[in-house]
Design a protein around this motif. Structure first.
Motif: not given
Length: 157
Positions: A71-91
């Motif tokens: 929750a603390g990580k995803w309260s930051s847009p930086f980490w949301q975008i980081w994890d989104l890029l990781m999800l999309w690229l990995a998939m």
């Protein structure tokens, strides 16, 4: 004794001809797919090692990973975008790899089409659900027992 022809000698056996279904299609898709695999692989290495470093090495390490940590990580847009890029690229990287394997090993057109359809549907579902989780995650949610699951990043009730 059977002689094996030199590579690129111009003489193709029946088994070699059977696997040349994409040859001469005029499409540059395979070249772009090949290039995507190389570029996404490099970006994924950076994203994954950054993810692992922050989650496992910084702070208390793996013992600190819980609801509050995410929750603390995803309260930051930086980490949301980081994890989104990781999800999309990995998939997309994995889907492209499996697509290549299906093209190489599925001999019948019906089997190939069925496997690729299942692969593409699964990819779309996982990317959609993962994206929704990242952007709709409520870090200040209330638990099943009615007690707020609040961290230092949530406003006071």
């Amino acid at each position: 004794m059977t002689a094996i022809e030199a590579p690129r000698s111009g003489k193709a056996s029946k088994s070699q001809v059977k696997y040349s279904r994409n040859k001469g299609s005029g499409s540059k898709f395979e070249m772009f797919a090949w290039l995507f695999m190389r570029l996404s692989g490099v970006v994924l290495v950076v994203l994954i090692f950054g993810h692992l470093f922050v989650n496992l090495m910084v702070g208390e390490g793996v013992h600190a990973i819980d609801f509050g940590f995410v929750a603390g990580k995803w309260s930051s847009p930086f980490w949301q975008i980081w994890d989104l890029l990781m999800l999309w690229l990995a998939m997309l990287h994995g889907t492209n790899g499996v697509r290549t394997i299906i093209n190489d090993y599925a001999e019948r057109n019906g089997t190939r089409i069925t496997l690729k359809t299942v692969l593409y549907i699964a990819t779309v579902v996982i990317i959609t659900l993962g994206t929704l989780v990242i952007f709709t995650f409520d870090p200040c949610a209330v638990g099943a027992d009615g007690v707020p699951l609040q961290g230092s990043f949530c406003p006071a009730p």
